[in-house]
Design a protein around this motif. Structure first.
Motif, PDB file in Angstrom:
ATOM      1  N   ASP A 102       0.846  -1.196   0.000  1.00  0.00           N
ATOM      2  CA  ASP A 102       0.000   0.000   0.000  1.00  0.00           C
ATOM      3  C   ASP A 102       0.881   1.245   0.000  1.00  0.00           C
ATOM      4  O   ASP A 102       1.955   1.271   0.620  1.00  0.00           O
ATOM      5  CB  ASP A 102      -0.921  -0.007   1.225  1.00  0.00           C
ATOM      6  CG  ASP A 102      -1.921   1.133   1.155  1.00  0.00           C
ATOM      7  OD1 ASP A 102      -2.752   1.143   0.223  1.00  0.00           O
ATOM      8  OD2 ASP A 102      -1.846   2.054   2.002  1.00  0.00           O
ATOM      9  N   LEU A 103       0.447   2.300  -0.699  1.00  0.00           N
ATOM     10  CA  LEU A 103       1.294   3.490  -0.877  1.00  0.00           C
ATOM     11  C   LEU A 103       1.654   4.137   0.462  1.00  0.00           C
ATOM     12  O   LEU A 103       2.805   4.525   0.676  1.00  0.00           O
ATOM     13  CB  LEU A 103       0.595   4.512  -1.786  1.00  0.00           C
ATOM     14  CG  LEU A 103       1.433   5.758  -2.097  1.00  0.00           C
ATOM     15  CD1 LEU A 103       2.690   5.399  -2.871  1.00  0.00           C
ATOM     16  CD2 LEU A 103       0.617   6.785  -2.881  1.00  0.00           C
ATOM     17  N   THR A 144      -7.096  -1.735  -5.600  1.00  0.00           N
ATOM     18  CA  THR A 144      -6.926  -0.348  -5.159  1.00  0.00           C
ATOM     19  C   THR A 144      -5.574   0.095  -5.698  1.00  0.00           C
ATOM     20  O   THR A 144      -4.561  -0.562  -5.436  1.00  0.00           O
ATOM     21  CB  THR A 144      -6.925  -0.254  -3.621  1.00  0.00           C
ATOM     22  OG1 THR A 144      -8.195  -0.673  -3.142  1.00  0.00           O
ATOM     23  CG2 THR A 144      -6.662   1.171  -3.161  1.00  0.00           C
ATOM     24  N   ARG A 145      -5.574   1.193  -6.467  1.00  0.00           N
ATOM     25  CA  ARG A 145      -4.318   1.670  -7.070  1.00  0.00           C
ATOM     26  C   ARG A 145      -4.003   3.076  -6.571  1.00  0.00           C
ATOM     27  O   ARG A 145      -4.893   3.920  -6.441  1.00  0.00           O
ATOM     28  CB  ARG A 145      -4.425   1.681  -8.602  1.00  0.00           C
ATOM     29  CG  ARG A 145      -4.600   0.298  -9.202  1.00  0.00           C
ATOM     30  CD  ARG A 145      -4.571   0.318 -10.721  1.00  0.00           C
ATOM     31  NE  ARG A 145      -4.946  -0.979 -11.240  1.00  0.00           N
ATOM     32  CZ  ARG A 145      -4.115  -2.014 -11.382  1.00  0.00           C
ATOM     33  NH1 ARG A 145      -2.851  -1.869 -11.052  1.00  0.00           N
ATOM     34  NH2 ARG A 145      -4.550  -3.165 -11.849  1.00  0.00           N
ATOM     35  N   LYS A 146      -2.729   3.311  -6.322  1.00  0.00           N
ATOM     36  CA  LYS A 146      -2.249   4.633  -5.916  1.00  0.00           C
ATOM     37  C   LYS A 146      -0.938   4.924  -6.647  1.00  0.00           C
ATOM     38  O   LYS A 146      -0.280   3.995  -7.136  1.00  0.00           O
ATOM     39  CB  LYS A 146      -2.047   4.691  -4.394  1.00  0.00           C
ATOM     40  CG  LYS A 146      -3.372   4.556  -3.626  1.00  0.00           C
ATOM     41  CD  LYS A 146      -3.169   4.437  -2.131  1.00  0.00           C
ATOM     42  CE  LYS A 146      -4.509   4.181  -1.444  1.00  0.00           C
ATOM     43  NZ  LYS A 146      -4.352   3.833  -0.014  1.00  0.00           N
ATOM     44  N   LEU A 157      -3.110  12.918  -2.363  1.00  0.00           N
ATOM     45  CA  LEU A 157      -2.976  12.388  -1.001  1.00  0.00           C
ATOM     46  C   LEU A 157      -1.851  13.142  -0.306  1.00  0.00           C
ATOM     47  O   LEU A 157      -0.948  13.656  -0.972  1.00  0.00           O
ATOM     48  CB  LEU A 157      -2.615  10.894  -1.052  1.00  0.00           C
ATOM     49  CG  LEU A 157      -3.662   9.930  -1.600  1.00  0.00           C
ATOM     50  CD1 LEU A 157      -3.062   8.527  -1.726  1.00  0.00           C
ATOM     51  CD2 LEU A 157      -4.890   9.891  -0.696  1.00  0.00           C
ATOM     52  N   TYR A 164      -0.994  10.237  -4.983  1.00  0.00           N
ATOM     53  CA  TYR A 164      -2.381  10.256  -5.459  1.00  0.00           C
ATOM     54  C   TYR A 164      -3.068   8.918  -5.196  1.00  0.00           C
ATOM     55  O   TYR A 164      -2.449   7.857  -5.315  1.00  0.00           O
ATOM     56  CB  TYR A 164      -2.433  10.469  -6.982  1.00  0.00           C
ATOM     57  CG  TYR A 164      -1.845  11.750  -7.493  1.00  0.00           C
ATOM     58  CD1 TYR A 164      -2.598  12.914  -7.562  1.00  0.00           C
ATOM     59  CD2 TYR A 164      -0.519  11.785  -7.930  1.00  0.00           C
ATOM     60  CE1 TYR A 164      -2.047  14.099  -8.065  1.00  0.00           C
ATOM     61  CE2 TYR A 164       0.044  12.955  -8.422  1.00  0.00           C
ATOM     62  CZ  TYR A 164      -0.727  14.114  -8.482  1.00  0.00           C
ATOM     63  OH  TYR A 164      -0.182  15.263  -8.975  1.00  0.00           O
ATOM     64  N   ALA A 165      -4.362   8.998  -4.903  1.00  0.00           N
ATOM     65  CA  ALA A 165      -5.231   7.819  -5.018  1.00  0.00           C
ATOM     66  C   ALA A 165      -5.766   7.825  -6.449  1.00  0.00           C
ATOM     67  O   ALA A 165      -6.082   8.882  -7.002  1.00  0.00           O
ATOM     68  CB  ALA A 165      -6.379   7.902  -4.021  1.00  0.00           C
ATOM     69  N   GLN A 166      -5.858   6.643  -7.050  1.00  0.00           N
ATOM     70  CA  GLN A 166      -6.288   6.531  -8.448  1.00  0.00           C
ATOM     71  C   GLN A 166      -7.725   6.004  -8.481  1.00  0.00           C
ATOM     72  O   GLN A 166      -7.975   4.839  -8.190  1.00  0.00           O
ATOM     73  CB  GLN A 166      -5.338   5.589  -9.199  1.00  0.00           C
ATOM     74  CG  GLN A 166      -5.612   5.489 -10.683  1.00  0.00           C
ATOM     75  CD  GLN A 166      -4.614   4.576 -11.383  1.00  0.00           C
ATOM     76  OE1 GLN A 166      -3.413   4.655 -11.153  1.00  0.00           O
ATOM     77  NE2 GLN A 166      -5.108   3.684 -12.230  1.00  0.00           N
TER      78      GLN A 166
END
Length: 349
Positions: free
Chosen positions: A246-247, A286-288, A319, A329-331
């Motif tokens: 997770d980012l 979930t992509r960031k 973010l 960023y959240a994508q």
């Protein structure tokens, strides 16, 4: 070269993920079995140095599981493609990509065939044979090719490699992940029909996904190298790393900023885009994104291109970031994987 032996290399892209590796192995094997009185030796080449292979955890897992030792594999630093081409002995088939990086531009004229599932970014005239189809996995195109060939060529080991690769690439054929197509589903079904002893889909996908996302003990540098692509123009080289964490967790790694600086300086990168992905139990991604560059103009150019992209729109939401030289960023468009983002960044450069 000394024996004037022609070599037909089948090679995936420089990220050398499972899809690139298995597509190269399976297609080279098929060509070696079916080419009429071949003058050339068919050699699948993994497009990374051998020292990096241990970082491709899902690939090492599947090959080990299928009894293929890495001593049987040929890596990019073990074959002189430039020398073979210079001697007029090289034919090159590209799988899972169709544009060679700048450092390999001299090999372009050796390319005789392309099999890829990315949007076509450059045309190749005859005699190069081009198959570019929007499927979830390049291994699907290889499977179709083998199934159209003479019966009996496809064996249990190759079938298991292709089966596992398509399932991992297409997130267990889950429509929610936005990668699978009817052709991917059809190939998995045909492989299972031919080889009913293949393990169950859920078991195959679960084991491969766990291996792929196992980053325990990896340094930041190893995480960035694990799934790496590189873009360049005359002024700058930019790295794009797939990161399986997770980012927020990634951004809080101790010493991250120094690690990013050292990673880019050592390789001559002016910036880096880290694309993180994680999945919930319904296989929804979930992509960031994080964009790092100490050069503000380059960072702004990359960020603006990503924010303003329309084909596809990434629906980015800023973010908080711990550092001014890293934009996060959240994508919102979670089905836009890296192969959709690369053309946006390439155009920006």
């Amino acid at each position: 070269i000394q024996q004037h032996q022609e070599i037909h290399v089948v090679m995936g892209n420089e990220a050398c993920d499972l899809d690139s590796t298995v597509s190269a192995l399976a297609l080279a094997y098929f060509l070696a079995q079916t080419s009429p009185a071949p003058k050339a030796a068919f050699v699948p080449v993994l497009n990374i140095p051998r020292a990096d292979f241990a970082l491709r955890t899902e690939t090492t897992f599947l090959l080990r599981d299928r009894g293929i030792p890495d001593t049987w594999l040929v890596f990019r630093d073990e074959i002189d493609l430039g020398g073979l081409h210079h001697a007029g002995l090289l034919s090159l088939t590209l799988v899972d990509h169709h544009i060679l990086p700048g450092a390999d531009a001299a090999l372009e004229e050796a390319v005789v065939e392309v099999l890829d599932h990315r949007p076509l970014e450059r045309d190749r005239g005859p005699p190069c044979q081009v198959t570019v189809e929007p499927v979830g996995s390049c291994a699907t195109l290889v499977t179709e090719r083998i199934l159209q060939g003479p019966p009996g060529v496809l064996d249990r080991t190759t079938a298991a490699l292709l089966h596992g690769t398509i399932l991992l690439d297409c997130i267990n054929l889950s429509p929610a992940a936005g990668k699978v197509t009817p052709r991917d589903v059809a190939c998995v079904s045909l492989l299972e029909e031919r080889f009913p002893e293949l393990p169950a889909r859920d078991a195959v996908f679960g084991a491969l996904q766990a291996a792929k996302f196992d980053v325990t003990g990896l340094t930041t540098e190893q995480m960035l190298r694990k799934d790496l692509k590189v873009l360049s123009n005359d002024e700058a080289v930019v790295a794009i790393s797939g990161v399986f964490e997770d980012l927020e967790t990634f951004l809080l790694r101790p010493g991250l900023l120094q690690d990013l600086e050292a990673f880019c300086q050592a390789r001559g990168y002016a910036g880096l885009v880290a694309m993180t992905v994680s999945f919930n139990e319904r296989h929804e991604p979930t992509r960031k994104l994080a964009v790092y560059s100490p050069q503000e103009p380059l960072r702004s150019t990359l960020c603006r291109a990503l924010e303003e992209a329309t084909t596809p729109s990434l629906l980015l939401r800023p973010l908080p970031s711990p550092w001014p030289c890293v934009a996060a960023y959240a994508q919102g468009n979670a089905v836009a994987a890296r192969k959709k983002v690369l053309p946006i960044l390439r155009a920006a450069l």
